[in-house]
Design a protein around this motif. Sequence first.
Motif, PDB file in Angstrom:
ATOM      1  N   CYS A  18       7.393   7.633   3.136  1.00  0.00           N
ATOM      2  CA  CYS A  18       6.543   7.065   2.077  1.00  0.00           C
ATOM      3  C   CYS A  18       6.851   5.763   1.595  1.00  0.00           C
ATOM      4  N   GLY A  19       5.688   4.549   1.729  1.00  0.00           N
ATOM      5  CA  GLY A  19       6.005   3.400   1.537  1.00  0.00           C
ATOM      6  C   GLY A  19       5.584   3.455   0.023  1.00  0.00           C
ATOM      7  N   ARG A  20       6.369   2.095  -0.428  1.00  0.00           N
ATOM      8  CA  ARG A  20       5.849   1.961  -2.122  1.00  0.00           C
ATOM      9  C   ARG A  20       5.588   0.486  -2.135  1.00  0.00           C
ATOM     10  N   TYR A  21       5.091  -0.079  -2.990  1.00  0.00           N
ATOM     11  CA  TYR A  21       4.935  -1.718  -3.009  1.00  0.00           C
ATOM     12  C   TYR A  21       4.116  -2.167  -2.159  1.00  0.00           C
ATOM     13  N   GLU A  22       4.566  -3.363  -1.603  1.00  0.00           N
ATOM     14  CA  GLU A  22       3.577  -3.944  -0.565  1.00  0.00           C
ATOM     15  C   GLU A  22       3.648  -3.124   0.810  1.00  0.00           C
ATOM     16  N   GLY A  23       4.747  -2.542   1.055  1.00  0.00           N
ATOM     17  CA  GLY A  23       4.948  -1.881   2.127  1.00  0.00           C
ATOM     18  C   GLY A  23       6.330  -1.973   2.592  1.00  0.00           C
ATOM     19  N   LEU A  58       5.335   7.052   9.757  1.00  0.00           N
ATOM     20  CA  LEU A  58       5.010   6.042   8.479  1.00  0.00           C
ATOM     21  C   LEU A  58       3.751   6.231   7.901  1.00  0.00           C
ATOM     22  N   MET A  59       3.682   6.577   6.695  1.00  0.00           N
ATOM     23  CA  MET A  59       2.441   6.806   5.834  1.00  0.00           C
ATOM     24  C   MET A  59       1.828   5.297   5.712  1.00  0.00           C
ATOM     25  N   SER A  60       0.750   4.623   6.395  1.00  0.00           N
ATOM     26  CA  SER A  60       0.356   3.388   6.240  1.00  0.00           C
ATOM     27  C   SER A  60      -1.080   3.222   6.381  1.00  0.00           C
ATOM     28  N   PRO A  61      -1.799   2.481   5.566  1.00  0.00           N
ATOM     29  CA  PRO A  61      -3.355   2.087   5.378  1.00  0.00           C
ATOM     30  C   PRO A  61      -3.571   1.458   7.055  1.00  0.00           C
ATOM     31  N   THR A  62      -2.635   0.771   7.635  1.00  0.00           N
ATOM     32  CA  THR A  62      -2.770   0.233   9.017  1.00  0.00           C
ATOM     33  C   THR A  62      -2.567   1.174   9.938  1.00  0.00           C
ATOM     34  N   GLU A  73       2.261   5.361  13.080  1.00  0.00           N
ATOM     35  CA  GLU A  73       1.690   5.059  11.787  1.00  0.00           C
ATOM     36  C   GLU A  73       0.364   5.708  11.450  1.00  0.00           C
ATOM     37  N   VAL A  74       0.417   6.258  10.254  1.00  0.00           N
ATOM     38  CA  VAL A  74      -0.836   7.117  10.085  1.00  0.00           C
ATOM     39  C   VAL A  74      -1.318   6.777   8.733  1.00  0.00           C
ATOM     40  N   SER A  75      -2.676   6.853   8.706  1.00  0.00           N
ATOM     41  CA  SER A  75      -3.294   6.577   7.603  1.00  0.00           C
ATOM     42  C   SER A  75      -4.266   7.684   7.139  1.00  0.00           C
ATOM     43  N   ILE A  76      -4.501   8.023   5.912  1.00  0.00           N
ATOM     44  CA  ILE A  76      -5.450   9.184   5.554  1.00  0.00           C
ATOM     45  C   ILE A  76      -6.882   8.538   5.056  1.00  0.00           C
ATOM     46  N   GLY A  77      -7.006   7.475   5.271  1.00  0.00           N
ATOM     47  CA  GLY A  77      -8.352   6.820   4.935  1.00  0.00           C
ATOM     48  C   GLY A  77      -8.508   5.343   4.528  1.00  0.00           C
ATOM     49  N   ASP A  78      -9.690   4.775   4.772  1.00  0.00           N
ATOM     50  CA  ASP A  78      -9.662   3.457   4.796  1.00  0.00           C
ATOM     51  C   ASP A  78     -10.034   3.101   3.068  1.00  0.00           C
ATOM     52  N   PHE A  79      -8.617   3.272   2.298  1.00  0.00           N
ATOM     53  CA  PHE A  79      -8.769   2.956   0.933  1.00  0.00           C
ATOM     54  C   PHE A  79      -7.015   2.982   0.683  1.00  0.00           C
ATOM     55  N   VAL A  80      -6.539   2.094  -0.272  1.00  0.00           N
ATOM     56  CA  VAL A  80      -5.139   1.901  -0.380  1.00  0.00           C
ATOM     57  C   VAL A  80      -4.761   2.607  -1.678  1.00  0.00           C
ATOM     58  N   LEU A  81      -3.817   3.212  -1.361  1.00  0.00           N
ATOM     59  CA  LEU A  81      -2.917   4.067  -2.592  1.00  0.00           C
ATOM     60  C   LEU A  81      -1.805   3.409  -2.793  1.00  0.00           C
ATOM     61  N   SER A  82      -1.261   3.956  -4.311  1.00  0.00           N
ATOM     62  CA  SER A  82       0.135   3.333  -4.734  1.00  0.00           C
ATOM     63  C   SER A  82       1.278   3.505  -3.793  1.00  0.00           C
ATOM     64  N   GLY A  83       1.313   4.402  -3.154  1.00  0.00           N
ATOM     65  CA  GLY A  83       2.411   5.010  -2.286  1.00  0.00           C
ATOM     66  C   GLY A  83       2.022   6.025  -1.290  1.00  0.00           C
ATOM     67  N   GLY A  84       3.008   6.357  -0.567  1.00  0.00           N
ATOM     68  CA  GLY A  84       2.676   7.329   0.593  1.00  0.00           C
ATOM     69  C   GLY A  84       2.988   8.776   0.333  1.00  0.00           C
ATOM     70  N   GLU A  85       3.359   9.033  -0.734  1.00  0.00           N
ATOM     71  CA  GLU A  85       3.632  10.557  -1.478  1.00  0.00           C
ATOM     72  C   GLU A  85       2.198  11.137  -0.995  1.00  0.00           C
ATOM     73  N   ILE A  86       1.110  10.643  -1.720  1.00  0.00           N
ATOM     74  CA  ILE A  86      -0.085  11.651  -1.499  1.00  0.00           C
ATOM     75  C   ILE A  86      -0.331  11.605  -0.085  1.00  0.00           C
ATOM     76  N   PRO A  87      -0.627  10.657   0.684  1.00  0.00           N
ATOM     77  CA  PRO A  87      -0.711  10.752   2.140  1.00  0.00           C
ATOM     78  C   PRO A  87       0.213  11.812   2.955  1.00  0.00           C
ATOM     79  N   ALA A  88       1.419  11.769   2.286  1.00  0.00           N
ATOM     80  CA  ALA A  88       2.545  12.838   2.932  1.00  0.00           C
ATOM     81  C   ALA A  88       2.028  14.431   2.628  1.00  0.00           C
TER      82      ALA A  88
HETATM   83  N1  SAM Z   1      -0.028  -3.869   1.495  1.00  0.00           N
HETATM   84  C1  SAM Z   1      -0.490  -2.650   2.166  1.00  0.00           C
HETATM   85  C2  SAM Z   1      -1.562  -2.734   2.995  1.00  0.00           C
HETATM   86  O1  SAM Z   1      -2.417  -3.492   2.395  1.00  0.00           O
HETATM   87  O2  SAM Z   1      -1.624  -2.121   3.985  1.00  0.00           O
HETATM   88  C3  SAM Z   1      -0.733  -1.548   1.230  1.00  0.00           C
HETATM   89  C4  SAM Z   1       0.594  -1.004   0.409  1.00  0.00           C
HETATM   90  S1  SAM Z   1       0.279   0.347  -0.498  1.00  0.00           S
HETATM   91  C5  SAM Z   1       0.207  -0.271  -1.903  1.00  0.00           C
HETATM   92  C6  SAM Z   1       2.057   1.186  -0.569  1.00  0.00           C
HETATM   93  C7  SAM Z   1       2.036   2.371   0.441  1.00  0.00           C
HETATM   94  O3  SAM Z   1       1.231   3.390   0.075  1.00  0.00           O
HETATM   95  C8  SAM Z   1       2.155   1.992   1.881  1.00  0.00           C
HETATM   96  O4  SAM Z   1       3.216   1.261   2.286  1.00  0.00           O
HETATM   97  C9  SAM Z   1       1.980   3.235   2.413  1.00  0.00           C
HETATM   98  O5  SAM Z   1       2.872   4.012   2.545  1.00  0.00           O
HETATM   99  C10 SAM Z   1       1.123   4.021   1.293  1.00  0.00           C
HETATM  100  N2  SAM Z   1      -0.278   4.122   1.569  1.00  0.00           N
HETATM  101  C11 SAM Z   1      -1.490   3.557   0.844  1.00  0.00           C
HETATM  102  N3  SAM Z   1      -2.364   3.841   1.176  1.00  0.00           N
HETATM  103  C12 SAM Z   1      -2.307   4.766   2.339  1.00  0.00           C
HETATM  104  C13 SAM Z   1      -3.295   5.437   3.131  1.00  0.00           C
HETATM  105  N4  SAM Z   1      -4.580   5.005   2.999  1.00  0.00           N
HETATM  106  N5  SAM Z   1      -2.819   6.180   4.029  1.00  0.00           N
HETATM  107  C14 SAM Z   1      -1.481   6.265   4.312  1.00  0.00           C
HETATM  108  N6  SAM Z   1      -0.734   5.648   3.441  1.00  0.00           N
HETATM  109  C15 SAM Z   1      -1.004   4.836   2.482  1.00  0.00           C
END
Ligand code: SAM
Length: 251
Positions: free
Chosen positions: A113-118, A87-91, A131-146
């Motif tokens: 690829c998540g979207r919205y709040e998760g 799962l693409m996730s900032p956490t 659960e895998v992050s590509i860095g300490d920042f938040v994108l709108s979706g998991g497509e770019i990380p994937a």
């Molecule tokens: N509410 C979530 C949080 O604060 O951790 C952020 C949700 S983000 C707007 C929507 C989706 O983008 C996430 O579910 C995830 O799939 C993807 N995403 C955003 N930033 C990412 C990152 N740094 N690495 C991997 N996936 C990311």
Amino acid sequence: MRFDVVSLFPDIFEAVCKYGVTGRAHTQGLWQLKVWNPRDFTQDVHRTVDDRPYGGGPGMVMMAQPLEDAVNAARADRTDETPPVWLMSPTGRCFDQKMAQELALGPGAILICGRYEGVDQRFIDRCVTHEVSIGDFVLSGGEIPALAIMDSAVRLLPGALNDKESALQDSFHDTLTGLLDSPHFTRPEVYQGQAVPSELLSGHHANIALWRRRQSLALTMARRPDLIESARQAGRLSKSDEAFLASLTKN
Ligand code: SAM
């Protein structure tokens, strides 16, 4: 190697199949990609994939059922029995070159690829292995990380790069003992008054290798001292490396 991607925006993935190193490797059959849209696995006329969060708060949450059914369809379509589900996730755990190298040696993965709040936690508990992050920042979706994760693994596949040495010379690679790459120069020999370092023009392979190693050590020391420390802890710095690093701190 095969990737299955679960995404609400399948067209985005044309990028990795059509262009550059990953596109060429895809055409050569070095890797395969199939994209699954959770909307195709919904059970209502509106094809709903998200809903409001329990407990209130802003935004929407991706529902578990369409995601789980998409993952099951991807699993059933693959020949390997238990592909990892990332799962693409900032956490999540921060993705790095070591993970790319491990991924490139395996059968691939299913990337969500998540979207919205998760996504609904129950989907994560039931289906996700990492659960895998590509860095300490938040994108709108998991497509770019994937896309980033697939690119980093595919370019390591044998035959993907024109020059098989080039991945070995990249930053973070074992060949560089995990350090940063050295600077690169090409023609002309003098550009805007700045000449190419004489070592690189010497044709003396040992001197060129030493110059590159020292540049790599100096750059890593300046920008990523943590990588120097990791290489040291792993016993990957030679006496000559240590002597050079000591001379840097003296100057
Ligand atoms: N509410 C979530 C949080 O604060 O951790 C952020 C949700 S983000 C707007 C929507 C989706 O983008 C996430 O579910 C995830 O799939 C993807 N995403 C955003 N930033 C990412 C990152 N740094 N690495 C991997 N996936 C990311």
